[in-house]
Design an enzyme around this catalytic site. Structure first.
Site, PDB file in Angstrom:
ATOM      1  CB  ALA A 239      -0.974   0.014   1.189  1.00 17.92           C
ATOM      2  CD  GLU A 240       4.323   2.219   4.247  1.00 18.27           C
ATOM      3  OE1 GLU A 240       5.158   2.960   4.477  1.00 18.27           O
ATOM      4  OE2 GLU A 240       4.281   0.822   4.908  1.00 18.27           O
TER       5      GLU A 240
ATOM      6  CB  SER B 286      14.014 -32.790 -24.448  1.00 16.95           C
ATOM      7  OG  SER B 286      14.807 -32.971 -25.478  1.00 16.95           O
ATOM      8  CG  LEU B 287      10.665 -37.145 -23.709  1.00 15.66           C
ATOM      9  CD1 LEU B 287       9.222 -37.397 -23.572  1.00 15.66           C
ATOM     10  CD2 LEU B 287      11.229 -38.637 -23.282  1.00 15.66           C
TER      11      LEU B 287
ATOM     12  CD  GLU C   9       4.392 -41.481 -18.059  1.00 21.78           C
ATOM     13  OE1 GLU C   9       4.326 -42.489 -17.230  1.00 21.78           O
ATOM     14  OE2 GLU C   9       5.304 -40.471 -18.033  1.00 21.78           O
TER      15      GLU C   9
ATOM     16  CE  LYS D  63       6.575 -34.650 -25.465  1.00 19.36           C
ATOM     17  NZ  LYS D  63       6.234 -33.025 -25.522  1.00 19.36           N
TER      18      LYS D  63
ATOM     19  CG  ASP E 119       1.469 -28.674 -25.353  1.00 19.48           C
ATOM     20  OD1 ASP E 119       2.643 -28.480 -25.362  1.00 19.48           O
ATOM     21  OD2 ASP E 119       0.905 -28.316 -26.225  1.00 19.48           O
TER      22      ASP E 119
ATOM     23  NE  ARG F 254      13.872 -28.818 -21.096  1.00 20.60           N
ATOM     24  CZ  ARG F 254      13.160 -29.471 -22.093  1.00 20.60           C
ATOM     25  NH1 ARG F 254      12.799 -30.693 -22.221  1.00 20.60           N
ATOM     26  NH2 ARG F 254      13.059 -28.852 -23.026  1.00 20.60           N
TER      27      ARG F 254
ATOM     28  CE1 TYR G 236       8.298 -35.399 -17.050  1.00 24.14           C
ATOM     29  CE2 TYR G 236       5.825 -34.288 -17.290  1.00 24.14           C
ATOM     30  CZ  TYR G 236       7.363 -34.266 -17.437  1.00 24.14           C
ATOM     31  OH  TYR G 236       7.819 -33.144 -17.859  1.00 24.14           O
TER      32      TYR G 236
ATOM     33  CE  LYS H  84       5.943 -34.059 -29.618  1.00 23.71           C
ATOM     34  NZ  LYS H  84       6.358 -32.798 -30.350  1.00 23.71           N
TER      35      LYS H  84
ATOM     36  CB  CYS I 137      22.736 -12.595 -50.502  1.00 25.27           C
ATOM     37  SG  CYS I 137      22.299 -12.158 -48.911  1.00 25.27           S
TER      38      CYS I 137
ATOM     39  CB  CYS J 146      25.050  -8.788 -48.369  1.00 25.20           C
ATOM     40  SG  CYS J 146      25.590 -10.230 -49.238  1.00 25.20           S
TER      41      CYS J 146
ATOM     42  CB  CYS K 242      24.489 -15.447 -49.056  1.00 25.08           C
ATOM     43  SG  CYS K 242      25.573 -13.851 -48.894  1.00 25.08           S
TER      44      CYS K 242
ATOM     45  CB  CYS L   7      26.271 -11.341 -45.774  1.00 23.77           C
ATOM     46  SG  CYS L   7      24.520 -11.670 -45.858  1.00 23.77           S
TER      47      CYS L   7
HETATM   48  S1  IVH Z   1       9.732 -37.717 -19.305  1.00 22.33           S
HETATM   49  C1  IVH Z   1      13.964 -38.069 -18.877  1.00 22.33           C
HETATM   50  N1  IVH Z   1       6.987 -37.722 -19.700  1.00 22.33           N
HETATM   51  O1  IVH Z   1       7.873 -33.200 -22.716  1.00 22.33           O
HETATM   52  C2  IVH Z   1      12.586 -38.025 -19.243  1.00 22.33           C
HETATM   53  N2  IVH Z   1       8.000 -35.823 -20.165  1.00 22.33           N
HETATM   54  O2  IVH Z   1       9.444 -33.320 -25.175  1.00 22.33           O
HETATM   55  C3  IVH Z   1      12.152 -36.849 -19.714  1.00 22.33           C
HETATM   56  N3  IVH Z   1       6.606 -34.096 -21.044  1.00 22.33           N
HETATM   57  O3  IVH Z   1      10.971 -32.160 -21.182  1.00 22.33           O
HETATM   58  C4  IVH Z   1      10.643 -36.292 -19.590  1.00 22.33           C
HETATM   59  N4  IVH Z   1       4.707 -35.227 -20.569  1.00 22.33           N
HETATM   60  O4  IVH Z   1       8.825 -31.429 -20.303  1.00 22.33           O
HETATM   61  C5  IVH Z   1       8.321 -37.139 -19.592  1.00 22.33           C
HETATM   62  N5  IVH Z   1       4.661 -38.063 -19.206  1.00 22.33           N
HETATM   63  C6  IVH Z   1       5.970 -37.232 -19.527  1.00 22.33           C
HETATM   64  C7  IVH Z   1       5.828 -36.034 -20.166  1.00 22.33           C
HETATM   65  C8  IVH Z   1       6.981 -35.275 -20.415  1.00 22.33           C
HETATM   66  C9  IVH Z   1       5.025 -33.992 -21.049  1.00 22.33           C
HETATM   67  C10 IVH Z   1       7.522 -33.102 -21.730  1.00 22.33           C
HETATM   68  C11 IVH Z   1       8.694 -32.907 -20.327  1.00 22.33           C
HETATM   69  C12 IVH Z   1       9.861 -32.943 -21.511  1.00 22.33           C
HETATM   70  C13 IVH Z   1       9.265 -32.878 -22.779  1.00 22.33           C
HETATM   71  C14 IVH Z   1      10.068 -33.398 -23.966  1.00 22.33           C
END
Ligand code: IVH
Length: 691
Positions: A41-42, A89-90, A123, A125, A127, A146, A234, A321, A415, A418, A433, A439
């Site tokens: 507030a201040e 990541s995956l 499981e 994935k 988003d 991360r 997870y 995916k 190009c 440039c 180029c 460039c």
């Molecule tokens: S396992 C070493 N499990 O997807 C294992 N990731 O594209 C790493 N994500 O960085 C992750 N659902 O942020 C895992 N059931 C799931 C997930 C999952 C979403 C994400 C996570 C990861 C990204 C990779």
């Protein structure tokens, strides 16, 4: 009358200056020391007083007034956190065949029979954005993003506001437990949030993922607290005591301890897996949150351990995916972008259209041949497609909708940035180029790459700012970044006086540049932006050559393709003649060597340190495997050697430290004996690495 007014104004002027100082002091305490010095507030009262003075005397408004800073107060952002275990990541797969390949690779790596079942947990994935929760003595002590996988941002205060995340765990949880998972926003909550944003005249979010990310990245946890965030766990990071032998058991335990979880299903055959995938694909819209695929994980943890990682993703998991989403729109123009290696990439400018919840107005057209093959013409209706976070693509043209006589597209031979000649060499599909460093597009792109997250990672020096500074001539080459502070001091309009800047943000920028004057060798190599040298290759080069001096010497020697240095280069995993060509080409160029020299004078480049294997007796040694191994497969042997910090080479040379000879070893064993190199049996090697 006049003099009275002036006196009043003089007072106001003095008060105005005092207020600015005071508000700045509070801002710093709040945003940087996390230790507020006044009540909200201040603080609001002080800002209100400042605004009142400025509305009465607009000529008192200066660029550095707190009323002029955009958004939240200037800040250094979040503290950095080093991950105890990297956050990976995956890899992705898009078809049943690729799922089958994934299983085959695992069997091969582990040396299992082709028909041996492997249990997989499937499981959804989610988003959202990944987050690591750290519990010590069953209390939530830290939450981190991360980041680049090795180092993330400390978002503890924000995560503590998420109701889903337990602050404490029951007594039977281990003393140290890191739970990895996803922060996300439910679809319904996202809609409500956006309506509220709109009603308040604030910007709306493009999708739930962006909304979640934007909310987590708020510097003020009070704002995060008002956002409807949720969490799913997870996976594990560090744990003080194992509490299961399979991923399935881990998931059950986490659920029991109150960690919110998605569904997970144990599958034991390819058929099982794909049936489950189809099921999730069909029912995904019933879920209250967005998912973009199904994750498959090898169930047995001992298998996971053996499988380990490649580069940034585990071998024991992959993401299947969902198919891409498509839409039809009109192509307004084709622009040519010039990348940091000089590649001319055609970009489709589109009538904006929503594809899978995201507004798309640009798509890639890849290269000249692709445009020809699809016969894409400006003015056409095109099908565009978007899958996950990949850049949207133009799939095809709807020729039946073509109106009138549209001219064929002609790819430029100069190009656009440039004016230099743009050519295609040999059977390369890419037009490049020839301008090199003259460039501006290449130079600016190279600079952007240089400061990007996996390279120098300089906070506050984003793509836009680099472009600006480049155009102004303030930063023309990488070394200029480290001379910026000195140059700024001599500028007529220093950075702090420019729009969007202030003293604090200027100071922060220089602080973060100075912080990066010490850099790991592998990051340094990656930052150079050599064609085909990505993060993984940069790491391998760093591991092989150790430091910059040696790398330069060896690259000079390897210019001769008959040399041992050239053979050593080709011996590095993933480096074939094409990558070697690009590397050697880079080091052969005078202007590149000049860039290196400049940087060396300004930086401290830390020699490569093999990860977490400091005390392994094989760290830094070069090993060659030969003959048939019996306790492990060849890829497994290689992976485990690398895990202990050893380099694995394909052929024996004077630089080889050990040759591990399996059954029926032949010429390599002979060469080792000729060169007097230590030869180990498989058992001796295993004993050596297990200490
Ligand atoms: S396992 C070493 N499990 O997807 C294992 N990731 O594209 C790493 N994500 O960085 C992750 N659902 O942020 C895992 N059931 C799931 C997930 C999952 C979403 C994400 C996570 C990861 C990204 C990779």
């Amino acid at each position: 009358m006049n003099s009275l007014l002036d006196l009043e104004k003089l007072d106001a002027q003095v008060r105005h200056a005092d207020l600015i100082k005071e508000i700045r002091r509070h801002d710093e305490a709040y945003y940087q020391q996390d230790a507020p010095t006044v009540s909200d507030a201040e603080y609001d009262k002080l800002r209100k007083e400042l605004e009142d003075i400025e509305s009465k005397y607009p000529d008192l408004i200066t660029k550095d007034s707190p009323t002029q800073s955009v958004g939240a107060a200037p800040s250094k952002g979040f503290k950095k956190v080093k991950h105890t275990i990297p956050m990976l990541s995956l890899s992705n797969v898009f078809s049943e065949e690729e799922v089958e390949d994934f299983l085959t690779r695992i069997r091969r790596f582990l040396g299992l029979a082709e028909d041996e079942p492997i249990e997989i947990v499937a499981e959804p994935k989610i988003d959202g954005l990944s987050c690591s929760l750290r519990y010590e003595n069953r209390k939530l002590v830290q939450a981190a993003t991360r980041g680049d996988g090795t180092e993330g941002e400390d978002i503890t205060a924000n995560v503590k506001t998420i109701k889903d995340v337990p602050q404490t765990l029951p007594d039977d949880a281990p003393d140290i437990l890191e739970v990895r998972g996803e922060i996300y926003m439910a679809r319904a909550d996202f809609t409500t949030l956006n309506s509220a944003q709109e009603a308040a005249g604030k910007p709306v979010f493009a999708n739930p993922r962006n909304a979640a990310a934007g909310s987590v990245r708020q510097l003020d946890p009070k704002i995060t607290a008002q956002r409807p965030l949720k969490f799913f766990g997870y996976a594990l990071g560090q744990v003080s005591a194992p509490f299961g032998q399979t991923h399935f058991e881990i998931r059950e335990k986490l659920a029991k301890w109150g960690i919110p979880e998605t569904s997970f299903k144990l599958c034991s055959s390819l058929q099982n897996i794909t049936d489950h995938y189809e099921e999730i694909l069909k029912t995904r819209t019933d879920l209250d949150y967005d998912i973009d695929g199904v994750v498959y994980k090898v169930n047995r943890l001992d298998y996971q351990e053996r499988l380990g990682f490649v580069s940034r993703s585990p071998r024991w998991a992959t993401a299947h995916k969902f198919p891409a989403e498509q839409a039809i729109t009109r192509l307004k123009a084709i622009d040519i972008q010039v990348g940091r290696t000089g590649a001319l990439t055609p970009v489709a400018r589109l009538e904006p259209i929503t594809v899978g919840g995201v507004v798309v107005s640009n798509a890639t057209l890849h290269n000249e041949d692709e445009i020809k093959r699809k016969d894409v013409r400006v003015g056409d209706y095109v099908v565009i497609q978007r899958a996950g976070d990949v850049i949207p693509q133009v799939v095809k043209v709807l020729e039946e909708k073509r109106e009138g006589n549209l001219p064929e597209y002609e790819f430029p031979d100069h190009c656009p940035a440039c004016g230099s000649l743009a050519i295609r060499e040999g059977d390369d599909v890419v037009t490049r180029c020839t301008g090199g460093l003259i460039c501006p597009a290449q130079a600016a792109q190279r600079l952007k790459h240089f400061v990007s997250r996996l390279a120098f990672d300089i906070e506050g020096l984003g793509a836009k700012i680099i472009e600006q500074f480049y155009e102004e001539g303030l930063i023309q080459s990488p070394a200029d970044i480290f001379k910026l502070e000195e140059r700024n001091a001599a500028l007529e309009t220093p950075i702090r006086e420019r729009e969007g800047w202030g003293e604090l943000s200027e100071k922060n920028l220089f602080d973060s540049i100075r912080a990066r004057q010490k850099i790991a060798f592998n990051r340094f190599i990656y930052a150079l932006g050599i064609r085909q040298v990505g993060e993984a290759t940069a790491k391998r080069l760093a591991a092989t050559y150790g430091d910059l001096q040696n790398l330069k010497t060896m690259m000079a020697a390897a210019q001769n393709h008959e040399s041992e240095a050239y053979a050593e280069l080709l011996n590095i995993e993933d480096i074939g003649p094409a990558v070697a060509d690009d590397l050697l080409g880079f080091f052969a160029e005078e202007h590149n060597r000049a860039v290196l020299k400049d940087l060396e004078d300004l930086l401290e480049i830390a020699p490569y340190q093999a990860p977490q294997i400091g005390d392994s007796p094989v760290a830094g040694k070069t090993v060659v495997f030969t003959g048939a191994l019996t306790t492990m497969t060849r890829p497994e042997a290689k992976a485990s050697a690398e895990k202990h910090g050893a380099k694995v080479a394909g052929s024996v040379s004077k630089k080889t430290d050990y040759v591990v000879a399996g059954q029926d070893a032949g010429s390599k064993l002979k060469k080792a004996k000729d060169l007097n190199i230590e030869v180990l049996s498989e058992e001796e090697w295993n004993a050596l690495i297990s200490g």
